[in-house]
Design a protein around this motif. Structure first.
Motif, PDB file in Angstrom:
ATOM      1  N   PRO B 227      31.736  41.825  42.567  1.00 37.55           N
ATOM      2  CA  PRO B 227      31.748  43.313  42.297  1.00 37.55           C
ATOM      3  C   PRO B 227      32.888  43.672  42.926  1.00 37.55           C
ATOM      4  O   PRO B 227      33.431  44.881  42.595  1.00 37.55           O
ATOM      5  CB  PRO B 227      30.551  43.541  42.883  1.00 37.55           C
ATOM      6  CG  PRO B 227      29.838  42.695  43.870  1.00 37.55           C
ATOM      7  CD  PRO B 227      30.227  41.282  43.221  1.00 37.55           C
ATOM      8  N   ALA B 233      34.867  51.051  42.804  1.00 39.07           N
ATOM      9  CA  ALA B 233      33.955  51.365  41.349  1.00 39.07           C
ATOM     10  C   ALA B 233      32.999  50.289  41.710  1.00 39.07           C
ATOM     11  O   ALA B 233      31.891  50.585  41.021  1.00 39.07           O
ATOM     12  CB  ALA B 233      34.951  51.142  40.357  1.00 39.07           C
ATOM     13  N   GLY B 234      33.343  48.945  42.035  1.00 38.73           N
ATOM     14  CA  GLY B 234      32.255  48.160  42.104  1.00 38.73           C
ATOM     15  C   GLY B 234      31.163  48.501  43.006  1.00 38.73           C
ATOM     16  O   GLY B 234      29.984  48.181  42.758  1.00 38.73           O
ATOM     17  N   ALA B 235      31.501  49.027  44.064  1.00 43.47           N
ATOM     18  CA  ALA B 235      30.353  49.652  45.356  1.00 43.47           C
ATOM     19  C   ALA B 235      29.299  50.528  44.470  1.00 43.47           C
ATOM     20  O   ALA B 235      28.227  50.542  44.442  1.00 43.47           O
ATOM     21  CB  ALA B 235      31.405  50.031  46.286  1.00 43.47           C
ATOM     22  N   THR B 236      30.306  51.587  43.690  1.00 46.18           N
ATOM     23  CA  THR B 236      29.459  52.393  42.921  1.00 46.18           C
ATOM     24  C   THR B 236      28.171  51.653  41.805  1.00 46.18           C
ATOM     25  O   THR B 236      27.331  52.085  41.873  1.00 46.18           O
ATOM     26  CB  THR B 236      30.202  53.300  41.881  1.00 46.18           C
ATOM     27  OG1 THR B 236      31.431  53.954  42.719  1.00 46.18           O
ATOM     28  CG2 THR B 236      29.480  54.464  41.249  1.00 46.18           C
ATOM     29  N   LEU B 237      28.858  50.549  41.299  1.00 53.85           N
ATOM     30  CA  LEU B 237      28.271  49.937  40.176  1.00 53.85           C
ATOM     31  C   LEU B 237      26.781  49.206  41.039  1.00 53.85           C
ATOM     32  O   LEU B 237      25.474  49.413  40.519  1.00 53.85           O
ATOM     33  CB  LEU B 237      28.954  48.861  39.500  1.00 53.85           C
ATOM     34  CG  LEU B 237      27.749  48.058  38.485  1.00 53.85           C
ATOM     35  CD1 LEU B 237      27.761  49.097  37.489  1.00 53.85           C
ATOM     36  CD2 LEU B 237      28.770  47.020  38.087  1.00 53.85           C
ATOM     37  N   MET B 238      27.250  48.679  42.352  1.00 51.55           N
ATOM     38  CA  MET B 238      26.081  48.054  43.070  1.00 51.55           C
ATOM     39  C   MET B 238      25.039  49.081  43.343  1.00 51.55           C
ATOM     40  O   MET B 238      23.816  49.066  43.483  1.00 51.55           O
ATOM     41  CB  MET B 238      26.766  47.390  44.223  1.00 51.55           C
ATOM     42  CG  MET B 238      27.509  46.100  44.024  1.00 51.55           C
ATOM     43  SD  MET B 238      26.491  44.865  43.120  1.00 51.55           S
ATOM     44  CE  MET B 238      27.137  45.042  41.293  1.00 51.55           C
TER      45      MET B 238
END
Lengths: 455, 275
Positions: B227, B233-238
């Protein structure tokens, strides 16, 4: 003043050793090291012939403590294992283990509170802090193997080597891992760190309020940050490898409120973010190879008058992320700029410098700086089309980050320690190769043969 | 006794075996992926995991380009070039649902089978360079790309049934391909110019689900690069989903909707259609 103290104490130690003839006190298995220390005069050697000792020692006479085949000294997870208060003490070839677990009491396998102490060729395991130097100058830490405790969570672990309020120390050829910070500096000045290998730690090196330091030819691998430089001035680092720092908050090199750092001939390889700078000024990055990172450089606010020249930026997914507009960073000097593998310009006059300036942020990165979620479209055909369109019809202002003299060819610099990084940690598997070969060929032959035979 | 679905599916595969396009696609796709893998993993002087990520990303993109196109065209050809065959099939004492399912499965087998060469050969290179550490990520890449084949086979069946005439169907198929391949992404990127930042986050995230190619690419990259490849953005997704596994499950659910809906619609249309 501090240096003078250190020198005088070492001289004192030497003097005492010439006044009294040195004796060797042998301590066998089952005997007490502490008793031997009571008998020892300055300059004596305490020699351990046993295998294992359960003791928490205070060394208050300058002696050499050593032994056969790494004798194990266990502290039983109580306090410090060896507390050195005598200047000029030498600990050599020991296995020191089981420090106490209370971080607030600064418990360590070796606590040094004296000048001119040497810790060498030893093993430090089950450490909270490995080697803690508290106001000790001219300490030598050479050739040790320091291993932290995996059973503690990161916040409860100590540092491999912790230097506090001390100067002129030297840390050479140690391997440090599974600790919080590999080497932590706080008010530790003029320290020389060479040829260490630090991996699986939070920060490989962590400088706080420590000036005039240098670290050379070290290897930092799989840490949260290879080296974190904070609130310090005048740090020089050369020929280091910062590799494989992966994660949301992972960085190869992290600079926070730093003045006048100089980076030369380092290799920044395969990190989530290669170089991160916040509120730092007058730093100089020259001749570094920044390769295969998700993001090569992130510059945050408050950065001023930093210079990047003759670096190679090769195969990074993105080159530059800015959180505010940046005009202050210089990407070239009179001799030229940097080499960027994403540069698509030409060089008609063949002087090795591209005729078109390189906008370091492409249009996708500019949009991404404003809306991070756009990064989900990274590597998508739409993103590629957007960049191609921008190149053909440059109508957007791509920010001020621009290399006016991009180098056409990568700078060849033999000092960058590539040979250290190329040792691959992966193991090829022929079995899987056969599996994939079958996966490739079976359906294809099935498709080809099908219907050809009579039914 | 074999079921009617399997017999029809089998016949479909035999039909396509004689189609030169199938073998051409297979060779082209394999050649391209092999080139990507060779230059990405071997001649780059393999040093980091990034090479694997980049190679996989290129293979993901190649698959994302060619597989939907191939699936769409093959479906249209199958239904509208061999129309008489379809008419004969329908006169047999077999339900139309079974006829359609049979043809669908046959098409699917052809598309996936023809892609196998293109996915297997780079796998050999990956196994020989980085071994088990990359294998499972790469298997996931194959899985997601195959799901793409499933989605677009369904779409091609639906298009063929709705358009009826070959030229129209081909036009629509190419249009659908260009839309999902390019226009959709460009439209999503264009929204960043017009929407306010708060709505934008959700638009871009939820918008991913609107395009099966995007789902498959993001899931593959999530698997291969982790991620953190996507940065904040990956952190948001997680934060939204909880973990990579859960995010992948959401994505897979989205893909499943894309698998089921066109097929269900095609069956619905075919059962009522006057041939």
């Amino acid at each position: 003043m501090r240096l003078a103290l250190a020198v005088s104490s070492v001289v004192a130690a030497l003097l005492t050793s010439t006044l009294y003839p040195a004796t060797v006190h042998t301590v066998g298995q089952g005997e007490s090291i502490a008793e031997a220390l009571l008998r020892a005069r300055p300059g004596d050697t305490v020699y351990l012939t046993g295998r294992e000792y359960h003791e928490n020692l205070v060394v208050n006479v300058p002696i050499t403590l050593t032994g056969d085949e790494l004798p194990l000294i266990r502290g039983g997870y109580q306090g410090n294992v060896i507390h050195v208060t005598a200047p000029g003490t030498v600990l050599k070839g020991l296995h020191i283990s089981e420090a106490g677990t209370r971080l607030t009491k600064d418990m360590a396998c070796v606590l040094v509170e004296a000048d001119g102490v040497t810790v060498k060729d030893s093993m430090v395991t089950e450490a909270l802090h490995g080697i803690y130097v508290k106001a000790g100058n001219s300490v030598q830490i050479v050739g040790n193997h320091i291993e932290g405790r995996l059973d503690l969570i990161e916040a409860d672990r100590g540092n491999g080597i912790h230097l506090w309020n001390s100067s002129n120390n030297r840390v050479h050829r140690n391997e440090i891992f599974n600790v919080r910070d590999g080497i932590y500096f706080s008010f530790a000045h003029s320290t020389r760190i060479t040829e260490n290998r630090i991996h699986n730690a939070r920060y490989g090196l962590h400088y706080m309020y420590s000036n005039n330091n240098s670290f050379i030819h070290n290897r930092f691998e799989s840490n949260v940050a290879g080296a974190a430089l904070m609130y310090s001035e005048d740090i020089v680092f050369e020929r280091n490898v910062f590799a494989r720092c992966r994660g949301f908050r992972a960085y190869g090199i992290l600079l926070q409120s730093i003045s006048r750092a100089e980076a030369r001939s380092n290799l920044v390889l395969d990190n989530s973010r290669g170089i991160f700078m916040n509120n730092s000024d007058s730093c100089r990055f020259e001749n570094n190879d920044v390769v295969d990172n998700d993001l090569a450089i992130q510059l945050n606010g408050g950065c001023d008058d930093n210079l990047f020249v003759r670096n190679n930026f090769i195969n990074n997914l993105s080159e530059l992320l800015l959180d505010v507009s940046d005009r202050e960073t210089k990407w070239a000097d009179d001799a030229g700029g940097n080499h960027w593998s994403h540069y698509k310009g030409y060089d008609l006059d063949r002087d090795g410098i591209g005729d078109v300036p390189f906008d370091i942020q492409n249009v996708f990165q500019v949009v991404e700086s404003q809306v991070p979620e756009v990064r989900f479209y990274l590597l998508s055909p739409a993103a590629e089309v957007l960049q191609a369109a921008e190149r053909a019809l440059p109508i957007l202002n791509l920010g001020d980050a621009r290399d006016p003299k991009p180098l056409m060819q990568a700078v060849v610099n033999k000092e960058v320690p590539w040979q250290q990084a190329s040792s691959s940690r992966f193991s090829p598997s022929p079995l899987w190769a056969v599996f994939f070969l079958a996966l490739a060929l079976l359906p294809t032959t099935a498709l080809l043969r099908l219907g050809t035979q009579k039914r | 006794m074999k079921s009617a679905v399997l017999i029809i599916g089998w016949q479909e595969v035999v039909l396509h075996r004689r189609n030169r396009w199938v073998i051409s696609f297979s060779v082209l796709f394999a050649g391209l992926t092999l080139l990507v893998a060779y230059f990405g993993m071997i001649t780059s002087g393999y040093a980091g995991f990034q090479d694997f990520t980049r190679t996989s990303a290129s293979i993901i993109n190649l698959g994302g380009f060619l597989i939907p196109l191939f699936a769409l065209l093959l479906g249209v050809f199958s239904f509208l070039t061999h129309r008489e065959y379809l008419e004969i099939l329908v006169t047999q004492p077999v339900s139309r649902t079974r006829v359609l399912l049979g043809k669908y499965l046959g098409l699917l087998f052809t598309v996936v089978g023809a892609s196998a060469l293109g996915f297997g050969l780079p796998g050999v290179i990956i196994a020989l360079t980085i071994g088990t550490e990359g294998i499972f990520s790469y298997l996931a890449v194959i899985l997601y790309s195959c799901l793409l084949a499933v989605v677009f086979t369904g779409l091609s069946v639906l298009i063929s049934l709705l358009a009826r005439r070959r030229q129209v169907a081909l036009g629509i198929a190419l249009g659908v391909w260009v839309f999902f391949e390019l226009l959709y992404g460009v439209l999503m990127l264009a929204t960043t110019l017009y929407l306010s930042p708060n709505i934008l986050k959700t638009t871009l995230l939820v918008g991913l689900l609107g395009n099966p190619i995007d789902i498959s690419r993001v899931l593959s990259l999530l698997q291969v690069g982790g991620p953190h490849l996507f940065g904040p953005a990956g952190a948001t997704l997680m934060k939204l989903t909880g973990s990579t596994t859960l995010a992948s499950l959401y994505g897979l659910a989205g893909l499943m909707v894309w698998v089921v809906c066109p097929l269900a619609a095609a069956i619905f249309v075919f059962r009522r259609q006057d041939l």
